[in-house]
Design a protein around this motif. Structure first.
Motif, short mmCIF file in Angstrom:
data_model
loop_
_atom_site.label_atom_id
_atom_site.label_comp_id
_atom_site.label_asym_id
_atom_site.label_seq_id
_atom_site.Cartn_x
_atom_site.Cartn_y
_atom_site.Cartn_z
N GLU A 67 0.81 -1.21 0.00
CA GLU A 67 0.00 0.00 0.00
C GLU A 67 0.84 1.27 0.00
O GLU A 67 0.37 2.32 -0.40
N THR A 68 2.11 1.19 0.44
CA THR A 68 2.91 2.41 0.52
C THR A 68 3.84 2.61 -0.67
O THR A 68 4.34 3.72 -0.85
N ILE A 69 4.10 1.59 -1.47
CA ILE A 69 4.99 1.81 -2.62
C ILE A 69 4.24 2.42 -3.80
O ILE A 69 4.87 2.84 -4.76
N LEU A 70 2.92 2.47 -3.72
CA LEU A 70 2.13 3.11 -4.77
C LEU A 70 1.52 4.39 -4.22
O LEU A 70 1.24 4.49 -3.02
N ALA A 71 1.30 5.35 -5.09
CA ALA A 71 0.66 6.60 -4.67
C ALA A 71 -0.74 6.30 -4.16
O ALA A 71 -1.41 5.39 -4.67
N PRO A 72 -1.22 7.06 -3.16
CA PRO A 72 -2.58 6.85 -2.66
C PRO A 72 -3.64 6.93 -3.76
O PRO A 72 -4.63 6.22 -3.72
N SER A 73 -3.41 7.78 -4.75
CA SER A 73 -4.39 7.88 -5.84
C SER A 73 -4.46 6.58 -6.64
O SER A 73 -5.53 6.19 -7.11
N THR A 74 -3.33 5.89 -6.76
CA THR A 74 -3.32 4.61 -7.51
C THR A 74 -4.06 3.54 -6.72
O THR A 74 -4.89 2.82 -7.27
N THR A 75 -3.76 3.43 -5.42
CA THR A 75 -4.46 2.42 -4.62
C THR A 75 -5.95 2.74 -4.52
O THR A 75 -6.77 1.83 -4.51
N ALA A 76 -6.31 4.03 -4.49
CA ALA A 76 -7.73 4.41 -4.47
C ALA A 76 -8.41 4.01 -5.78
O ALA A 76 -9.54 3.52 -5.77
N GLN A 184 6.35 0.72 -18.19
CA GLN A 184 5.56 1.91 -17.85
C GLN A 184 4.98 1.81 -16.43
O GLN A 184 4.82 2.82 -15.76
N GLY A 185 4.70 0.61 -15.97
CA GLY A 185 4.17 0.42 -14.62
C GLY A 185 5.15 0.81 -13.54
O GLY A 185 4.75 1.14 -12.42
N LEU A 186 6.45 0.83 -13.86
CA LEU A 186 7.46 1.19 -12.87
C LEU A 186 7.32 2.64 -12.40
O LEU A 186 7.67 2.95 -11.26
N VAL A 187 6.77 3.51 -13.23
CA VAL A 187 6.64 4.92 -12.83
C VAL A 187 5.63 5.09 -11.70
O VAL A 187 5.62 6.11 -11.02
#
Length: 192
Positions: A67-76, A184-187
């Motif tokens: 949950e923390t390696i991705l931006a909150p907007s992505t997990t949302a 592209q997913g790495l960004v």
């Protein structure tokens, strides 16, 4: 519907406000004589203030997790789609990287192979060089771009590729490695 007030109406309101109900403030007589203003100090004779040393404020870093390696907007965004993640060991080929993890995001309420993979692991320089060499010996391809080192699977054998033709890709950095199902997913990964 246009809610603009015509200019004439504004002028009329201003005139009426000045004429009716808005009395001028009464003059107040001074009760004492004003004192002369003090002259400003000479800048050359004023010593510079001593710099105040402060300790840097450390921003707490969240423990690396799916949950923390991705931006909150992505997990949302994933949550809005009904996606959750399954966490598993970080692997480079069959080798498990200690203290790392992979996150496989998808809708686990229905059978589907439509998922997205993100991963992170700490990795020292020696282990990084060995992992890169192993991947290259297995037919993976090296791609250096914009100061980043990528090792990506051969697109002819990739399950899915991004618009640039990259499938599963590792990015190697100073003390870490990340993984995504496309380059592209790495960004989307925020390195801890």
């Amino acid at each position: 519907m246009n809610r603009r007030i015509p200019v004439m109406a504004l002028a009329s309101i201003a005139v009426l406000a000045g004429v009716s109900g808005c009395a001028a403030e009464p003059e107040i007589a001074p009760t004492s004589t004003p004192t002369p203003t003090a002259s400003a100090p000479d800048p050359a004779s004023t010593p510079d203030p001593e710099p105040v040393e402060t300790e840097p404020v450390e921003t707490p870093v969240a423990e690396p997790s799916c949950e923390t390696i991705l931006a909150p907007s992505t997990t949302a965004m994933f949550a809005e789609q009904g996606w959750t993640f399954k966490q598993q060991e970080f692997r480079i080929g069959e080798d498990i990287v200690a203290d790392g993890f992979e996150c496989v995001w998808g809708d686990y309420s229905v059978p589907s192979d439509h998922v997205q993979v993100f991963g992170w692991a700490p990795m020292d320089a020696e282990a990084s060089a060995a992992a890169q060499q192993k991947l290259l010996s297995q037919g993976w391809l090296r791609a250096d771009a914009d100061g980043h080192l990528y090792i990506t699977e051969d697109p002819d054998y990739a399950f899915a590729v991004d618009e640039d033709g990259y499938g599963m890709t590792y990015e190697f950095g100073d003390g870490w490695v990340t993984l995504a199902d496309t380059r592209q997913g790495l960004v989307l990964i925020k390195r801890p």
